[in-house]
Motif scaffolding. Structure first.
Motif, PDB file in Angstrom:
ATOM      1  N   ALA A   1     -15.776 -31.054  -7.605  1.00  0.00           N
ATOM      2  CA  ALA A   1     -16.684 -29.845  -8.374  1.00  0.00           C
ATOM      3  C   ALA A   1     -16.887 -28.456  -8.426  1.00  0.00           C
ATOM      4  O   ALA A   1     -16.872 -28.087  -9.541  1.00  0.00           O
ATOM      5  CB  ALA A   1     -17.707 -29.711  -7.468  1.00  0.00           C
ATOM      6  N   VAL A   2     -16.336 -28.155  -8.127  1.00  0.00           N
ATOM      7  CA  VAL A   2     -15.777 -26.138  -8.003  1.00  0.00           C
ATOM      8  C   VAL A   2     -13.790 -25.893  -8.176  1.00  0.00           C
ATOM      9  O   VAL A   2     -13.627 -25.077  -8.604  1.00  0.00           O
ATOM     10  CB  VAL A   2     -16.234 -25.610  -7.390  1.00  0.00           C
ATOM     11  N   GLY A   3     -12.891 -27.217  -8.228  1.00  0.00           N
ATOM     12  CA  GLY A   3     -11.743 -27.321  -9.052  1.00  0.00           C
ATOM     13  C   GLY A   3     -11.025 -25.697  -7.631  1.00  0.00           C
ATOM     14  O   GLY A   3     -10.460 -25.198  -7.287  1.00  0.00           O
ATOM     15  N   ARG A   4     -11.971 -26.081  -6.370  1.00  0.00           N
ATOM     16  CA  ARG A   4     -10.819 -25.031  -5.288  1.00  0.00           C
ATOM     17  C   ARG A   4     -11.354 -26.491  -3.225  1.00  0.00           C
ATOM     18  O   ARG A   4     -12.140 -26.194  -3.535  1.00  0.00           O
ATOM     19  CB  ARG A   4     -11.413 -23.801  -5.064  1.00  0.00           C
ATOM     20  N   ARG A   5     -10.192 -25.879  -2.681  1.00  0.00           N
ATOM     21  CA  ARG A   5     -10.523 -26.357  -1.000  1.00  0.00           C
ATOM     22  C   ARG A   5     -11.646 -24.857  -0.713  1.00  0.00           C
ATOM     23  O   ARG A   5     -12.466 -23.520  -0.949  1.00  0.00           O
ATOM     24  CB  ARG A   5      -9.501 -25.919  -0.666  1.00  0.00           C
TER      25      ARG A   5
END
Lengths: 477, 614
Positions: free
Chosen positions: B572-576
């Motif tokens: 969803a937001v491209g990060r951990r």
């Protein structure tokens, strides 16, 4: 009296969000050198904005969709009644969309005088005619198109081309909203399944103004406003919980961007959406209104029920601070609106029955609640109708050269008759008033200078009234 | 009456006799956008930070203002940014995990090259061009009749950007492709630009001439404002109030379209026949009234296909017949005949508008590079992207603008060259302000006009929908073609392919400020409203995406909540997620039910990060 307008700096400091650093670049129209410029903040576009001088809080516009006949309603013409079937001198067969006969056609309706003003009214408005002393009539209206589509655009936007903002958009752009839980500009269309008016949703478009100022159509079935009701599988509690979590995460994210007002506004907007689900459906339902009230609006009459309900809803919306409401009477096809090409008696008789009681009740109800002072009611359509018959029938064609609009409510001098048409009502001849003038008057009653309400688009400061428009002072208190 | 009309137009003619130049005209003539491109050398400043010419121009202004640029954005931020900017789509989790650990300069360049070579690049940038071109697939007005074949123009634009067809050629074909290359399907389709505007197809006798002038006005506006940032259309009724554009200039410009109408044609494409919606010249030199609803109506009136000078724009008092010509301000002292001689109006217009020596070519390049800049930075070097006139904003970096315009012309009008310059620049790669010196910058330039850092930008309406589809794994990445039927909003195809019906615009897209397709739009607003929130909470389309998203990250084998959260964030937001974020999410997922997973996914869609890209 001109009330002071917030300067940009003041607005920024009052903008809240704990940071006061809304991107200046996103504020429109700051440098027009116009003290009445609208300062519009995209992250809170509906913020209530002060008017230029005191005016009404809300507008309700009952649209005589299709073009009602002035000479069968409010513009009584004894000469026309006398000379049925005679030649209309100087008739232009192409005044309307089809072709007219050039033979005068008397109104099939009887007229009587009403009220202290002695206003002549057609028998098709038995309820409304009781309110003539509260209504101000402009009998000398004209527009520039004899064709529904361009004429509807002209009626709504002042221009008979597409792409310009309509009155409701300009008013909400100018004043913002008084109630963030409801759409600021509400449109109601035919509830009998007869379709949207011609041009459909393009009629309440915001043109080059930001899309947020376009009208929101309230639907008759299901959720009155798109997405207003939770889906069946979702509960209020779960939604609250997931929004709480989202808020926490969004606040964390926000720490990094502490001067970005738009991010903060987004968080607020989700909360607002949650609250709207609770408050809006109540306002948009008339179920809680007493049977007596419902009856007053004609909701017990099978033919008038649907329109009465919309009028009642309009009152509730006004009470809740909705800025602009447009109710279209009739649908899309010629026979399903006031577009009486074939038989005025049948057509206008039918549509008058639908709206008469509801609109009259609206005036009564607003008045007894003390809201008529702060509300403007406008009633009018895109053009009038010809004094000669269309073809061999008993109908009338479109007539942009003469028609009547009436106004009631805050700031309006009731019982006034302004402007005149000729002896047959064929053309406006005295104090002719174009749509721009009607629009200027609406804006004036809303407390705005129509010349100062501007928006810059592609190099030009556009106005609702283009480069024209004069307020019709004669109908004002 | 007739005498008055004749006299009126005579007076008009005399008033606008060609020779005299008014004082206003003289002073407006000095307005920056009508001057030739500034030939400025690339500054030498910016050692250590600057990566290309763009940065050197930007640095010079930083130095003048005494501010420092922000640090480069972190790899995952930058990766997400370039994917959305270039393709309008998020990176896949695989792509994210590849990029999240960082990349060196040559790897970054590779990524940029790959993205610019992706066919989704054309889709993303076509979407912006279609705003400028006021593109839709219906005629508007009373019945909003469908234009069943208009989609071919949309595909033409997408292909043009993907294949990096020189911009000047693109412009020439859009204006006059049918005349320049009458045997080439694509060139005919290109003229969809000219006729994309609204058109009244149910006319009355009294008004069909006025409708005709409105149609011509639409073509003039789209061309002049869209391509040149010139508000020529303001001179329809009188001389332009602020810019050196005479009313006569307007009618000369309009005369280029005197014979042009929209039409549906059957044409040959390779071996097959296709139907197209395009511009063409009326064969018999007459314009007819149209009543599409009653085609059988006989004896409909017609007029000569010509443009008359109209005093105050009034069609009831036509003045002299106008010959095609161009605004005097952009002729470099030459005579119109350089372009008009032996050429039909639109060909002359195409020649003049792309002529970088004597015509409008340099302005054409300026306007386009500024549009690209606007899309990447959220603000153009000239903020009013469709108004380069005296009422528009002045460029914040005039030399940079002209250098970029020159780069476009020098590089055979390759738009990808400009894209790449921007993407490779340090200016573009900056992060949100972090270093101490930027606090000073914030005081000195709170609007970030000097581009000393990067502010988050909200995705456009189409990208929000595409992002929902992509993240939930529903996105159908097929390219080109007619697309789903009218109003099939639930289609998993990219939003670009949804039919654009003027009377029935898609509510979800309208909520997020999509164009209303009525006039060319260069800058979209980005508003925030509660009704947007309602859509994320209750819209059935969004809910379908949520349900698919649940299947995608929590379907199949049972997974523990930690893993679901990890995957959810990556998608969803491209990060951990951070530790704190995990804690908050675990709370929602605790019940371990399908409902709780649904709510977790919906919560991710409610994140600002989901629709704002840093």
């Amino acid at each position: 009296m001109n009330l002071p307008i917030l300067s940009r700096r003041e607005l920024l400091s009052q903008a809240g969000f704990g940071c006061g650093a809304i991107a200046l670049g996103s504020l429109l129209n700051p440098e027009t050198g116009n003290a009445n410029s609208v300062v519009f903040d995209p992250s809170n576009p509906m913020r209530s904005r002060p008017s230029h001088f005191p005016g009404v809080r809300s507008v309700i516009w009952v649209v005589m969709n299709g073009g009602s006949s002035h000479i069968d309603t409010w513009d009584y013409k004894p000469e026309l009644q006398k000379r049925d079937g005679q030649k209309l001198d100087g008739a232009d067969a192409y005044t309307g969309f089809f072709k007219t006969s050039g033979k005068l056609m008397a109104s099939p309706f009887r007229f009587k005088q009403h009220g202290q003003s002695g206003t002549w009214a057609s028998e098709i408005f038995p309820h409304l005619s009781k309110h003539v002393d509260e209504m101000a009539f402009v009998h000398s209206c004209y527009s520039r198109s004899n064709n529904h589509s361009p004429a509807l655009f002209e009626m709504n936007t002042g221009m008979n081309r597409m792409g310009f903002p309509c009155v409701g958009s300009w008013v909400t752009y100018g004043l913002g909203s008084e109630n963030e839980n409801l759409p600021a500009f509400v449109v109601m269309t035919d509830a009998q399944g007869r379709g949207l008016p011609k041009n459909k949703a393009q009629n309440w478009g915001s043109g080059f103004l930001p899309g947020v100022f376009q009208g929101t159509r309230v639907k008759e079935k299901g959720a009155p406003v798109e997405n207003l009701l939770r889906l069946p599988h979702m509960t209020k509690e779960r939604q609250r919980a997931l929004l709480n979590a989202a808020n926490k995460l969004n606040r964390e994210h926000q720490k990094k961007f502490d001067s970005q007002a738009d991010l903060d506004a987004r968080i607020e907007s989700l909360e607002l959406a949650f609250r709207m689900q609770i408050s809006a459906p109540d306002v948009m339902s008339v179920a809680s209104e007493s049977q007596q009230t419902q009856a007053m609006y004609g909701m017990e009459h099978p033919k008038a029920k649907h329109f009465g309900k919309q009028c009642l809803m309009a009152r509730k919306l006004v009470e809740s601070g909705v800025r602009f409401i447009q109710i279209y009477s009739g649908g899309i096809d010629n026979g399903n609106s006031w577009d009486g090409h074939h038989n005025i008696k049948e057509n206008h008789g039918r549509f008058a029955l639908e709206i008469d009681q509801g609109v009259a009740a609206l005036i009564t109800d607003l008045k007894r609640r003390g809201l008529l002072e702060s509300t403007l009611i406008v009633c009018g359509g895109e053009f009038g109708r010809t004094s000669d018959s269309q073809g061999d029938g008993r109908g009338r064609d479109h007539n942009p050269n003469a028609f009547t609009w009436w106004f009631a409510g805050g700031g309006v001098k009731g019982g006034t008759h302004f402007g005149k048409t000729d002896e047959f009502g064929y053309k406006a001849i005295e104090n002719r008033k174009h749509i721009h003038d009607l629009h200027a008057t609406i804006l004036h009653l809303c407390g705005m200078e129509h010349e100062d309400l501007t928006y810059r688009f592609n190099g030009r400061d556009f106005r609702l009234t283009d480069v024209e428009g004069k307020v019709i002072k004669e109908i004002l208190i | 009456m007739l005498i008055t009309i004749l006299f009126g137009s005579m007076v008009c003619f005399l008033q606008h006799a060609e020779a005299a130049e008014s004082e206003e005209e003289k002073s407006a003539r000095n307005h920056w956008s009508y001057q030739p491109l500034i030939k400025a050398d690339v500054p030498t400043e910016g050692q250590g930070w600057a990566r290309n010419g763009i940065d050197r121009f930007i640095t010079r202004r930083h130095k003048e203002a005494g501010i420092m640029p922000a640090n480069e954005a972190t790899p995952n931020v930058l990766a997400r940014r370039i994917f959305f900017d270039v393709l309008g789509l998020p990176p896949s989790p695989e792509e994210v995990s590849k990029l999240v650990n960082g990349f060196d300069e040559s790897e970054y360049k590779q990524i940029v090259d790959q993205l610019l070579a992706s066919p989704h690049f054309g889709e993303q940038w076509a979407r912006y061009w279609l705003d400028v071109a006021r593109f839709a697939e219906s005629a508007g007005f009373e019945q909003d009749f469908d234009r069943d074949d208009a989609w071919r123009y949309r595909d033409f634009v997408t292909r043009t950007f993907n294949e990096d067809i020189p911009y000047d050629k693109f412009v020439r074909l859009q204006i006059a492709g049918d005349l320049l290359q009458p045997d080439k399907a694509d060139s005919i389709i290109a003229t969809g630009f000219i006729v994309a505007g609204v058109e009244n197809l149910i006319q009355s006798r009294k008004e069909f001439v006025r409708d005709r002038y409105d149609k011509i006005d639409d073509m003039v506006s789209a061309t002049a404002t869209g391509l040149l940032g010139m508000t020529v259309a303001c001179a329809r009724c009188h001389d332009h109030k602020f810019d050196p554009i005479l009313q006569r200039d307007y009618y000369r410009f309009a005369a280029a379209f005197a014979k042009t109408v929209s039409t549906n044609r059957d044409i040959k494409n390779d071996k097959s026949n296709i139907k197209v919606f395009c511009a063409s010249e009326v064969p018999d030199g007459r314009i007819r009234m149209v009543v599409v609803s009653e085609p059988h109506r006989k004896n409909l009136p017609s007029v000569l296909a010509q443009v008359n000078f109209l005093d105050r724009g009034n069609t009831e008092s036509p003045g002299e017949v106008m010959r095609p010509g161009f605004p005097r301000i952009l002729l470099n002292g030459k005579d119109d005949s350089k372009w008009t001689k032996d050429n039909p109006g639109r060909v002359a217009l195409a020649n003049w508008i792309t002529d970088t020596d004597d015509g409008a070519g340099q302005l054409l390049a300026r306007v386009m590079v500024n549009r690209i800049w606007y899309k990447y930075f959220g603000r153009g070097i000239v903020a009013t992207t469709s108004d380069f006139g005296t009422r528009g904003d002045r460029p914040t970096h005039p030399q940079l603008l002209d250098w970029l315009a020159g780069e476009l012309i020098r590089n055979e009008w390759s738009l990808k060259h400009i894209h790449k310059l921007i993407l490779m620049s340090a200016t573009y790669r900056q992060g949100y302000f972090k270093n101490k010196s930027s606090l000073t910058a914030n005081q000195k330039d709170p609007e970030n006009l000097l581009l000393w850092h990067r502010e988050p930008k909200r995705l456009g309406a189409e990208s929000i929908r595409d992002n929902l589809l992509s993240v939930s794994g529903r996105l159908d990445r097929r390219l080109y073609g007619q697309g789903p039927g009218t109003l099939d909003f639930n289609s998993p195809r990219r939003t670009l392919y949804l039919r654009a019906k003027r009377a029935r615009l898609v509510p979800l897209l309208q909520l997020f400020d999509a164009s209303d397709t009525l006039q060319g739009i260069g800058n979209r607003q980005s508003t925030t409203t509660a009704t947007q929130g309602l859509a994320i909470l209750n819209d059935p389309f969004v809910d379908e995406c949520i349900q698919e998203f649940v299947k995608r990250i929590a379907g199949g084998k049972p997974k523990n909540n930690q893993l679901i959260i990890e995957e959810g964030f990556l998608h969803a937001v491209g990060r951990r997620p951070t530790g704190l974020e995990k804690e908050i999410c675990l709370e929602i997922l605790k019940p371990g039910t399908g409902e709780s997973r649904h709510d977790f996914c919906q919560m991710l869609f409610c994140l600002n990060e989901f629709i704002y890209v840093e």
